[in-house]
Enzyme design. Structure first.
Site, PDB file in Angstrom:
ATOM      1  N   ASP A 156      59.084 -10.357  18.487  1.00 37.93           N
ATOM      2  CA  ASP A 156      58.423 -10.938  19.661  1.00 37.93           C
ATOM      3  C   ASP A 156      59.303 -12.022  20.260  1.00 37.93           C
ATOM      4  O   ASP A 156      60.106 -12.644  19.560  1.00 37.93           O
ATOM      5  CB  ASP A 156      57.064 -11.520  19.222  1.00 37.93           C
ATOM      6  CG  ASP A 156      56.155 -11.796  20.406  1.00 37.93           C
ATOM      7  OD1 ASP A 156      56.468 -11.349  21.526  1.00 37.93           O
ATOM      8  OD2 ASP A 156      55.132 -12.478  20.210  1.00 37.93           O
ATOM      9  N   GLY A 157      59.134 -12.238  21.558  1.00 38.43           N
ATOM     10  CA  GLY A 157      59.807 -13.362  22.216  1.00 38.43           C
ATOM     11  C   GLY A 157      61.005 -12.973  23.060  1.00 38.43           C
ATOM     12  O   GLY A 157      61.753 -13.859  23.503  1.00 38.43           O
TER      13      GLY A 157
ATOM     14  N   TRP B  29      62.816 -15.672  25.448  1.00 35.60           N
ATOM     15  CA  TRP B  29      64.245 -15.933  25.205  1.00 35.60           C
ATOM     16  C   TRP B  29      65.001 -15.858  26.529  1.00 35.60           C
ATOM     17  O   TRP B  29      65.828 -16.725  26.835  1.00 35.60           O
ATOM     18  CB  TRP B  29      64.780 -14.882  24.219  1.00 35.60           C
ATOM     19  CG  TRP B  29      66.225 -15.034  23.879  1.00 35.60           C
ATOM     20  CD1 TRP B  29      66.763 -15.741  22.845  1.00 35.60           C
ATOM     21  CD2 TRP B  29      67.335 -14.454  24.591  1.00 35.60           C
ATOM     22  NE1 TRP B  29      68.138 -15.646  22.858  1.00 35.60           N
ATOM     23  CE2 TRP B  29      68.507 -14.860  23.912  1.00 35.60           C
ATOM     24  CE3 TRP B  29      67.465 -13.638  25.708  1.00 35.60           C
ATOM     25  CZ2 TRP B  29      69.778 -14.479  24.338  1.00 35.60           C
ATOM     26  CZ3 TRP B  29      68.733 -13.258  26.136  1.00 35.60           C
ATOM     27  CH2 TRP B  29      69.877 -13.674  25.451  1.00 35.60           C
TER      28      TRP B  29
ATOM     29  N   ASN C 116      51.725  -2.180  24.762  1.00 37.74           N
ATOM     30  CA  ASN C 116      52.899  -2.353  25.632  1.00 37.74           C
ATOM     31  C   ASN C 116      52.930  -1.228  26.651  1.00 37.74           C
ATOM     32  O   ASN C 116      53.188  -1.415  27.825  1.00 37.74           O
ATOM     33  CB  ASN C 116      54.227  -2.255  24.845  1.00 37.74           C
ATOM     34  CG  ASN C 116      54.492  -3.415  23.902  1.00 37.74           C
ATOM     35  OD1 ASN C 116      55.220  -3.263  22.936  1.00 37.74           O
ATOM     36  ND2 ASN C 116      53.916  -4.570  24.171  1.00 37.74           N
TER      37      ASN C 116
ATOM     38  N   ARG D 110      52.042  -3.022  30.293  1.00 39.16           N
ATOM     39  CA  ARG D 110      53.226  -3.623  30.916  1.00 39.16           C
ATOM     40  C   ARG D 110      53.529  -2.912  32.237  1.00 39.16           C
ATOM     41  O   ARG D 110      53.212  -1.725  32.379  1.00 39.16           O
ATOM     42  CB  ARG D 110      54.432  -3.474  29.996  1.00 39.16           C
ATOM     43  CG  ARG D 110      54.226  -4.191  28.709  1.00 39.16           C
ATOM     44  CD  ARG D 110      55.401  -5.017  28.284  1.00 39.16           C
ATOM     45  NE  ARG D 110      54.941  -5.871  27.197  1.00 39.16           N
ATOM     46  CZ  ARG D 110      55.671  -6.797  26.623  1.00 39.16           C
ATOM     47  NH1 ARG D 110      56.902  -7.010  27.010  1.00 39.16           N
ATOM     48  NH2 ARG D 110      55.172  -7.525  25.651  1.00 39.16           N
TER      49      ARG D 110
END
Ligand code: FPP
Length: 274
Positions: free
Chosen positions: A37-38, A42, A85, A89
């Protein structure tokens, strides 16, 4: 241990070796699962577009897998693309993730061969675009005979839908064999999970600090140790996998029981107040 492949710890970086040497070889996990995750955060922190976070995240996938193979970790299972997702998304991001997966497979099978890594998948993968499925099958076929780490990518995966699929398969099997659903056991459910061929994860790592399991391996993590790091996935490397394993080794796993030291006699006449 499930892997019979030789350790290749001489290939670890000096930094990785430093952490590896603190580990107890007798208490290495057999199966590590990771919620990556992230990627978006980032990229955001660097004023970059989200897709660049995913691209960097794909590099982490390969580097972490290679460290896993060097230390002889038998099973590594990565949450690469959830059902949510897929549904929630923007289409453009989903399409990008699909292209990234294809390109990842095309460009990394040789490195998987060099590292003795076998690739497999779990999830409703039959719903992915045909050209992605073809690449996936190709990569699985190419790496089929490797005996080191099995890298499992969870793709179009959801823990609840996995259980629904397992219950449906079990019901069909029972109709065929004349057994009754009332007689179903945990073992029956387990046999129909996507992960029936692997042990449950010993350790679940989640990056980017979120304290959630996000519909990942819900059945399988019943007794799994959870390690959450603030680090974003694109910054996660082999050394961080080793640090997570070190933290895991400091835990005492009890599976609902007690350690010897904690077990104390209770007098028959101990007063019960509730
Ligand atoms: C979460 O980041 C990550 C994902 C959507 C799944 C992981 C995908 C990759 C690592 C890309 C490549 C994978 C392979 C196997 C080639 P996020 O977008 O949710 O981050 P955020 O929460 O910071 O927005």
């Amino acid at each position: 241990m499930y892997s019979t492949a030789p350790l290749r710890v001489n290939e670890l970086s000096a930094e990785e070796r430093g952490v590896y040497e603190t580990l107890d070889p007798a208490r290495m996990p057999d199966h590590v699962a990771i919620i990556m995750d992230g990627n978006g955060r980032w990229a955001g922190m660097r004023s970059l577009r989200r897709f660049l976070g995913h691209q960097q995240g794909a590099k982490s996938v390969q580097l972490v897998t290679e460290t896993a193979s060097r230390i002889g970790l038998p099973w590594l299972t990565l949450y690469a693309f959830s059902l949510e997702n897929n549904l929630r998304r923007p289409r453009a991001e989903v399409n990008f993730l699909m292209r990234l997966l294809r390109s990842y497979l095309e460009n990394n099978v040789q490195r998987m061969m060099d590292n003795n890594v076998r690739i497999r998948y779990i999830g409703r993968t039959h719903e992915l675009p045909t050209e992605v499925q073809e690449r996936m099958q190709w990569a699985a076929e190419e790496t089929r005979r490797n005996t080191g780490t099995t890298l499992t990518l969870a793709l179009n995966y959801g823990g609840r839908s996995e259980m629904v699929d397992a219950f449906r398969a079990l019901a069909a099997e029972m109709a065929r064999t004349g057994r009754k659903m009332e007689d179903a056991t945990e073992e029956d459910v387990h046999r129909h999970l996507y992960t029936a061929h692997m042990p449950d994860p010993d350790l679940l790592v989640r990056t980017s600090g979120e304290m959630r399991v996000s519909n990942y391996l819900l059945w399988q993590i019943a007794y799994t140790e959870i390690f959450v790091t603030e680090r974003y996935w694109p910054d996660f490397r082999g050394v961080h996998l080793l640090e997570a394993i070190a933290a895991y080794q400091r835990r005492e796993r009890r599976y609902g029981g007690l350690s010897e030291a904690e077990a104390e006699p209770i007098p028959e006449d101990a007063q019960v107040t509730a």
